[in-house]
Design a protein around this motif. Sequence first.
Motif, PDB file in Angstrom:
ATOM      1  N   UNK A 193       1.028  -3.985  -0.929  1.00  0.00           N
ATOM      2  CA  UNK A 193       0.798  -5.159  -0.079  1.00  0.00           C
ATOM      3  C   UNK A 193      -0.397  -5.903  -0.667  1.00  0.00           C
TER       4      UNK A 193
ATOM      5  N   UNK B 199      -2.682  -9.551  -1.619  1.00  0.00           N
ATOM      6  CA  UNK B 199      -3.097 -10.873  -1.123  1.00  0.00           C
ATOM      7  C   UNK B 199      -2.390 -11.983  -1.881  1.00  0.00           C
TER       8      UNK B 199
ATOM      9  N   UNK C  14       0.837 -10.899   1.096  1.00  0.00           N
ATOM     10  CA  UNK C  14       0.253 -11.184   2.404  1.00  0.00           C
ATOM     11  C   UNK C  14       0.275 -12.678   2.701  1.00  0.00           C
ATOM     12  N   UNK C  15      -0.148 -13.012   3.910  1.00  0.00           N
ATOM     13  CA  UNK C  15      -0.095 -14.418   4.303  1.00  0.00           C
ATOM     14  C   UNK C  15      -1.465 -15.000   4.607  1.00  0.00           C
ATOM     15  N   UNK C  16      -2.507 -14.332   4.111  1.00  0.00           N
ATOM     16  CA  UNK C  16      -3.838 -14.875   4.324  1.00  0.00           C
ATOM     17  C   UNK C  16      -4.432 -14.492   5.665  1.00  0.00           C
ATOM     18  N   UNK C  17      -4.244 -13.225   6.074  1.00  0.00           N
ATOM     19  CA  UNK C  17      -4.880 -12.756   7.301  1.00  0.00           C
ATOM     20  C   UNK C  17      -5.725 -11.533   6.965  1.00  0.00           C
ATOM     21  N   UNK C  18      -7.019 -11.639   7.241  1.00  0.00           N
ATOM     22  CA  UNK C  18      -7.971 -10.568   6.923  1.00  0.00           C
ATOM     23  C   UNK C  18      -7.588  -9.257   7.613  1.00  0.00           C
ATOM     24  N   UNK C  19      -7.110  -9.377   8.853  1.00  0.00           N
ATOM     25  CA  UNK C  19      -6.827  -8.177   9.647  1.00  0.00           C
ATOM     26  C   UNK C  19      -5.717  -7.337   9.017  1.00  0.00           C
ATOM     27  N   UNK C  20      -4.890  -7.920   8.146  1.00  0.00           N
ATOM     28  CA  UNK C  20      -3.809  -7.171   7.512  1.00  0.00           C
ATOM     29  C   UNK C  20      -4.298  -6.125   6.528  1.00  0.00           C
TER      30      UNK C  20
ATOM     31  N   UNK D   5       3.048  -6.016   9.248  1.00  0.00           N
ATOM     32  CA  UNK D   5       3.367  -7.165   8.417  1.00  0.00           C
ATOM     33  C   UNK D   5       4.503  -6.856   7.437  1.00  0.00           C
TER      34      UNK D   5
ATOM     35  N   UNK E 249       3.955 -10.057  13.055  1.00  0.00           N
ATOM     36  CA  UNK E 249       2.582 -10.515  12.867  1.00  0.00           C
ATOM     37  C   UNK E 249       1.687  -9.294  12.688  1.00  0.00           C
ATOM     38  N   UNK E 250       0.612  -9.482  11.937  1.00  0.00           N
ATOM     39  CA  UNK E 250      -0.260  -8.357  11.603  1.00  0.00           C
ATOM     40  C   UNK E 250      -1.219  -7.991  12.714  1.00  0.00           C
ATOM     41  N   UNK E 251      -0.704  -7.400  13.762  1.00  0.00           N
ATOM     42  CA  UNK E 251      -1.587  -6.936  14.842  1.00  0.00           C
ATOM     43  C   UNK E 251      -1.711  -5.421  14.766  1.00  0.00           C
TER      44      UNK E 251
ATOM     45  N   UNK F  36     -10.702 -14.635  12.170  1.00  0.00           N
ATOM     46  CA  UNK F  36      -9.737 -13.664  11.672  1.00  0.00           C
ATOM     47  C   UNK F  36      -9.307 -12.649  12.720  1.00  0.00           C
TER      48      UNK F  36
ATOM     49  N   UNK G 258      -7.260 -10.990  15.393  1.00  0.00           N
ATOM     50  CA  UNK G 258      -5.845 -11.255  15.651  1.00  0.00           C
ATOM     51  C   UNK G 258      -5.631 -11.679  17.092  1.00  0.00           C
TER      52      UNK G 258
END
Lengths: 630, 152
Positions: free
Chosen positions: A260, A262, A303-309, A318, A323-325, A486, A488
């Motif tokens: 996975x 960035x 990835x889609x540009x989410x720090x939490x991922x 993800x 969604x990356x929760x 960032x 979520x």
Amino acid sequence: MTTPIKTAVELSACREKLQAERDPQRKVISICAGTGCRASGAIKLGDALRGALTEKGLDQQVQIRPTGCQGFCECGPLVVMHPDQTLYQKVKAEDATEIVEQGLGEGQVIDRLLYQDAEGKSYRKESEVPFYRHQKHLLLANNSKIDPTLIDDYLAVGGYGALAQVLAEMQPEQVCATIKAAGLRGRGGGGFPAGVKWETCRAAPSADGVRYIICNADEGDPGAFMDSALMEGNPHSVIEGMIIGAFAIAHPGQPIGYVYIRNEYPLAVERLRIAIDQARERGLLGKNILGSGMDFDIQINKGGGAFVCGESTALMASIEGFVGEPRAKHIHTVEAGLYDKPTNLNNVETWANVPLIINRGVEWYTDIGTGDVSDNPWGGSKGTKIFALVGKVNNTGLVEVPMGTSLRQIIYDIGGGINGGKKFKAVQTGGPSGGCLPESLLDLKVDFDQLTEAGSMMGSGGMIVMDESTCMVDVARYFIKFLAEESCGKCVTCREGLRQLSAIIDRICAGKGQEGDIELLEELSTVVMDGSLCALGQTAPNPLLSTLRYFREEYEEHIRDKKCRAAVCQGLITYSIVAENCNGCMICAKKCPEKAITGIKKEVHVLEQAKCIRCGICLDVCKFDAVLVE
Amino acid sequence: MDSQKLETILDKHDRQPAALLAILQDIQEEENYLPKEDVQQVAKALSISLARVYSLATFFSSFSLEPRGKHICTVCMGTACHVRGAPKLVDHIRREFDVPETGTTKDLNLTLETVNCVGACALGPLLILDQEYHSNMTPAKLDRVLKPIKQD
């Protein structure tokens, strides 16, 4: 068309053949073509060198090798002349002809392109330059020797040898035990012993034998780029680590691999993709790898540009297309992770350490680093760590040192100290979850446990140096704002708490701080840490709390005296013209976007405070120190 | 996006809901943003709710639901770039090009975006203009880099 390698014996034969074909005395010009050096013009330089060689009819004798990041980004583009290892720095396309005409002969050196230290002493070889001399390159060692787009280059330096050894001579359990005994701890920041994770994942029940092997390449910490450098410079070392992991964790079941990565790292994605394709072509990924009976392949997910991922459960969500929760980890991902199957996730740098440990042994590995891991995998920090040494330091770049090297050695011996002769103020480690450490802690030995004790953390290895012109309140404001954006949003404490923290710090920086704000920040921080599900929220207040712990007086000055000693916070500073220094060159007046500066040629200029928006352009353009900010 | 192209993208990912992120990335790469009709079409083709597609498209910061400009200017806001003055670059571009909050100028000439880190921290502040990296930027140097676009 390349033929697949079917057994360990064939692999050795292939390596020997490649090594025999290669003349160690052949002239090779290696050019660093990592993201940094590309930004400094490495591609143009490569083209120019190729052109110059062709013009001289030398294009057959001399090889050009574009490599991954060689670390010394400050002085890029870097060129190393093999076999005599001469290092040229800040090389431009215009220098190509001179290099070809005067740099290829026996003993020929172009003095003006050599690295020079502050005293004017120049150094010829890479290994002599202070920036490199104090480092220990293990993971980065091959970055300058191989073209990352050619699997043959990796095979020729012994690549995939560790994999062959594991498949031919070891049992999966033995491999897990070896990684555990080596004390390898997760380089993504958590510092969890990899061997323990592998064993737990192996032991977890899976009805159909499926176990997921994931490489976390979502290097989200701003200010850290070691994972990108590894993927750009030596992608096969990561892949080899993952295949060994797949064998150790899942054989004889069904291991399935994911990386996975960035989306912001286009070059790393491309290099990794090429490497995976080539490994597949050679039979090192796919069915019955080296005759072991193990099938394993790796898929790349961007990835889609989410720090939490970067958080393991968010990352897995993800990959599943959600969604990356993050979720609560009552059940660990090693037992039920991706698609509810046992899942082992390690960071890029962790995977790249695996072939090294297999090749050179536990004893060799545990000799490097701190503590004792013989009884307890948490008992120390072993091996090396790559740091991204950036910010207000002279030699910025990637630095690989043994665990336990002091901050002072890294910043002064390797980094060459603070630039512009300014005074050191703090070093930030651990990304947005880490903290800022003051001068009094410069002798701290950098490893997982000591950094945590000091209120910061290892994180993925970003090391941002700050000097007296950095405002610590502004740094805390930056990180809290970053994390607020960032978050979520799943946990109220993180989502709303960070917003409130951000609003209070904004107010302080705008000169509207009130008595009691500091206490409020501290109280709210506790709530955010206690009430959040994942590490993002749990560690979010760290940059704030560590700056409050070590730089509290700066907060007090902002609130009580309405003063920003670093002259950063726009609401608390004024710009003015120093009459004695101003010679009326008119450049600031011309560049001022608000026409706040007026004056005629060769006469002292005047800055009209009411119009000034404090953009700082006048300070940037003035060559005579005639603009004062306070 | 013409339906044939969209079909090719969907087929490339075997019409798997797990590949939703990758499908949206491919659409944005072609179209520069996510057109409403395509988003609807994806939901239908994968037999998932439109809400799920939108939740993904709005969660990840790399997606845009509005058309983006002819030129894309990305300013890195990583820590290293921040301490070396990246916020000043953003302020300056906003001012010079009159960029609204949405990030794209009214004439669709320029989209200003920020990104958390591009991994060239040693050379910050960093600006990427139409995929070309510019290192050690200052507001004063910026004018030179952006000049061709301003005249565009």
